[in-house]
Scaffold this active site. Structure first.
Site, PDB file in Angstrom:
ATOM      1  N   VAL A   1      48.542  72.226  -0.707  1.00  0.00           N
ATOM      2  CA  VAL A   1      48.309  70.853  -0.244  1.00  0.00           C
ATOM      3  C   VAL A   1      48.171  69.902  -1.430  1.00  0.00           C
ATOM      4  CG1 VAL A   1      46.792  69.338   1.103  1.00  0.00           C
ATOM      5  CG2 VAL A   1      47.263  71.664   1.907  1.00  0.00           C
ATOM      6  N   CYS A   2      47.039  69.943  -2.084  1.00  0.00           N
ATOM      7  CA  CYS A   2      46.734  68.969  -3.135  1.00  0.00           C
ATOM      8  C   CYS A   2      47.729  69.015  -4.293  1.00  0.00           C
ATOM      9  CB  CYS A   2      45.312  69.200  -3.652  1.00  0.00           C
ATOM     10  SG  CYS A   2      44.082  69.266  -2.334  1.00  0.00           S
TER      11      CYS A   2
END
Length: 233
Positions: A140-141
């Site tokens: 994600v990040c």
């Protein structure tokens, strides 16, 4: 069957091979000290607990090794967190303390850091086109911001062993997605070596950098130094 040798054909073949090799070398997009910046994405104490695809002690050591690498080469650094006032928690204090003067963007809610104008502004202010990225979590990040930065025209290099996620299957899928998007995957040691290019730029400094985060490398250097000292007696 008779085989004949045609010099002209052979020469054309050799030139084609040489041309291909030359193109391959030119296509190798290497990290460059003068054009690289380091982005630390959401290395937060709460999120750290989600990382299960690597050993936690080794993972923390590698994150700090990337920090020391950035300091060693005097690279521009940008730090960012996501909702640090909630369960994600603040950025790792040991990492944040290394860069007291670096831009620090505490995002109020954007999951993809590139969706935060202040973060993008901080990255643009570095004036660099190569971005060395690591963070939590990988899928994600790290993946989101890496793909966004690549789409914005940056060359992106993700430090795989300074990024972590829930399990190896998710990690591998994330790596595949980023590679398909044109992002280079590297480990911390490779990043440091590619930035250095040549041991002669600072042999002792590089040895100390590696030895401070790699016990086996420190053992290698201690053994060598001991042998050299013994030979001089």
């Amino acid at each position: 069957m008779r085989v004949t040798f045609n010099f002209a054909t052979a020469l054309v073949g050799l030139l084609s091979i040489a041309s291909y090799a030359s193109a391959a070398i030119e296509d190798y997009n290497r990290l460059n000290i003068s054009d690289a910046a380091v982005l630390f994405i959401d290395h937060q104490v709460g999120l750290f607990n989600l990382v299960q695809d690597t050993n936690p002690d080794s993972f923390k050591n590698t994150i700090l090794a990337v920090g020391d690498t950035a300091k060693f080469f005097d690279l521009k650094v940008v730090l960012t967190t996501s909702r640090e006032d909630g369960p994600n928690g603040p950025m790792m204090p040991e990492l944040k303390a290394k860069f007291p003067n670096a831009p620090y963007v505490a995002r109020p809610g954007q999951i993809n850091a590139w969706d935060d104008p202040e973060f993008v502004k901080a990255v643009e202010a570095t004036g660099k086109k190569q971005l060395i990225i690591s963070g939590i979590v990988t899928d994600v990040c790290v993946t989101f911001v890496s793909l966004s930065a690549k789409a914005a025209g940056y060359d992106v290099f993700v430090v795989t062993d300074a990024s972590g996620t829930f399990n190896e299957a998710i990690r591998d899928a994330s790596w595949s997605r980023m590679e398909a998007g044109g992002i280079q995957l590297m480990n911390w040691f490779a990043v440091a070596c590619e930035l250095a290019r040549d041991w002669r730029m600072d042999l002792e400094g590089l040895a100390n950098l590696f030895g401070s985060h790699m016990p086996n490398y420190k053992a290698l250097m201690d053994g060598y130094n001991g042998a050299v000292a013994s030979a001089k007696k």
